[in-house]
Design a protein around this motif. Structure first.
Motif, PDB file in Angstrom:
ATOM      1  N   GLU A  46      -2.998   5.291   0.217  1.00 34.61           N
ATOM      2  CA  GLU A  46      -3.925   4.166   0.381  1.00 34.61           C
ATOM      3  C   GLU A  46      -4.077   3.796   1.854  1.00 34.61           C
ATOM      4  N   THR A  47      -2.983   3.804   2.587  1.00 39.62           N
ATOM      5  CA  THR A  47      -3.025   3.485   4.009  1.00 39.62           C
ATOM      6  C   THR A  47      -3.882   4.497   4.758  1.00 39.62           C
TER       7      THR A  47
ATOM      8  N   GLU B 234       0.832  -1.194   0.000  1.00 38.42           N
ATOM      9  CA  GLU B 234       0.000   0.000   0.000  1.00 38.42           C
ATOM     10  C   GLU B 234       0.870   1.249   0.000  1.00 38.42           C
TER      11      GLU B 234
ATOM     12  N   HIS C  48      -7.583   3.807   3.865  1.00 37.45           N
ATOM     13  CA  HIS C  48      -8.047   2.590   4.548  1.00 37.45           C
ATOM     14  C   HIS C  48      -8.235   2.852   6.037  1.00 37.45           C
TER      15      HIS C  48
END
Length: 58
Positions: A23-24, A19, A27
């Motif tokens: 993206e982290t 990731e 999420h």
């Protein structure tokens, strides 16, 4: 950066996707929103059980 593929190499596994920081973060935000909604729903359910005299744990 959107559209970039982030790869990492680990001995024994080889190359695999990882990731990105963006993206982290997304999420993490989604998980937090889901957890907050879950906790609110759980509290509402527990409140109904007590008010209605129904104990689901029994």
């Amino acid at each position: 950066m959107l559209g970039d593929e982030v790869l990492t190499y680990t001995a024994g596994v080889g190359w695999h996707e990882k990731e990105s920081r963006a993206e982290t973060e997304v999420h993490g935000a989604l998980k937090a929103a889901y957890y907050d909604a879950y906790q609110a729903a759980r509290s509402e359910i527990n409140g109904r059980e007590v008010q209605g005299g129904f104990d689901a744990r029994a």
